[in-house]
Design a protein around this motif. Structure first.
Motif, mmCIF file in Angstrom:
data_model
loop_
_atom_site.group_PDB
_atom_site.id
_atom_site.type_symbol
_atom_site.label_atom_id
_atom_site.label_comp_id
_atom_site.label_asym_id
_atom_site.label_seq_id
_atom_site.Cartn_x
_atom_site.Cartn_y
_atom_site.Cartn_z
ATOM 1 N N ARG A 1 2.598 -6.735 -38.667
ATOM 2 C CA ARG A 1 2.824 -6.620 -40.115
ATOM 3 C C ARG A 1 4.145 -5.915 -40.438
ATOM 4 N NH1 ARG A 1 -2.451 -4.848 -39.423
ATOM 5 N NH2 ARG A 1 -1.891 -2.705 -39.949
ATOM 6 N N GLY B 1 -0.059 -3.223 -36.113
ATOM 7 C CA GLY B 1 0.918 -2.719 -37.068
ATOM 8 C C GLY B 1 2.247 -3.438 -36.938
ATOM 9 N N THR C 1 10.137 -1.293 -33.787
ATOM 10 C CA THR C 1 9.211 -1.088 -34.895
ATOM 11 C C THR C 1 8.379 0.171 -34.673
ATOM 12 O OG1 THR C 1 9.043 -3.466 -35.291
ATOM 13 C CG2 THR C 1 7.287 -2.088 -36.197
ATOM 14 N N MET D 1 4.780 -2.849 -39.688
ATOM 15 C CA MET D 1 4.440 -1.482 -40.067
ATOM 16 C C MET D 1 4.621 -0.547 -38.870
ATOM 17 S SD MET D 1 0.796 0.017 -41.462
ATOM 18 C CE MET D 1 0.018 -0.041 -39.840
#
Length: 223
Positions: A129, A126, A108, A131
């Motif tokens: 989520r 992050g 990620t 992200m």
């Protein structure tokens, strides 16, 4: 902390001191709990196998360079079996190809070990989520790595005739010699050369010749 933590984290790094330091960082953030750790990719997979489904980590902080299975291999193996786990690659290396490999493996985020505790927590938040979090340096390395790889793989878009012309250029043949060899016009040869320069993102015949050698298209004498 284990009873109130919202997210479980596994730390995979072949250095004891790094794992200890990371755990110290994470103790400052109540929402995160270190539920497991491993000193290699192989150890990480074995540890995950022993965990109950409700105790699997939400996030793995993964070292990139490790003996045996490196971070990229381990990431692929983890996500093939437990696709819901988020991987945050934590490393000292910023080489373009390594960033590309990590992202393509499914990481990620890609975070350097020089980040502050606050920046690390931000990356973990992050990851929860889904992200991606990357510094500008990492983002630029990713862009360069993808561009370089696309250029290296440019020959995949060449026609068989263009490959024949490229090989003859690498052998030092002139346009007339190439035309005679392939029984085509000199004008057609020039068109192929222009197409080769464009597709391979090169500037002249010399660079095309070097490119052909690097790609292994030119057999050495005596073979």
């Amino acid at each position: 902390m284990g009873e109130t933590a919202e997210y479980r984290i596994m730390i995979v790094d072949d250095h004891d001191m790094v794992r200890t330091g990371l755990k110290t960082y994470l103790m400052l953030e109540p929402k995160f709990e270190v539920c497991a750790e491993a000193g290699s990719g192989e150890e990480a997979l074995k540890a995950l196998e022993t965990l109950e489904p409700d105790r699997l980590p939400h996030i793995i902080l993964m070292d990139l360079m490790m003996p045996g299975m490196d971070g990229v291999e381990t990431t692929r193996a983890v996500l093939a079996r437990w696709p819901g786990i988020r991987i945050v690659m934590l490393t000292s290396f910023l080489e373009d190809d390594k960033v590309v490999a990590a992202v393509e493996a499914g990481a990620t985020s890609y975070v350097l070990k020089t980040v502050s505790a606050e920046e690390l927590i931000y990356a973990l938040n992050g990851a929860v989520r889904g992200m991606p979090v990357m510094t500008s340096d990492v983002s630029q390395a990713l862009t360069r790595g993808l561009r370089q790889r696309n250029a290296q793989e440019a020959d995949e878009g060449l026609t068989e005739r263009e490959k024949e012309v490229l090989l003859l250029i690498a052998e030092g043949r002139s346009n007339k010699e190439i035309a005679d060899e392939l029984h085509i016009s000199i004008k057609t040869v020039k068109t192929h050369v222009s197409n080769l320069l464009m597709k391979c993102e090169l500037e002249d015949r010399t660079q095309l010749a070097v490119y052909a050698h690097r790609k292994g298209l030119v057999k050495s004498a005596g073979r």
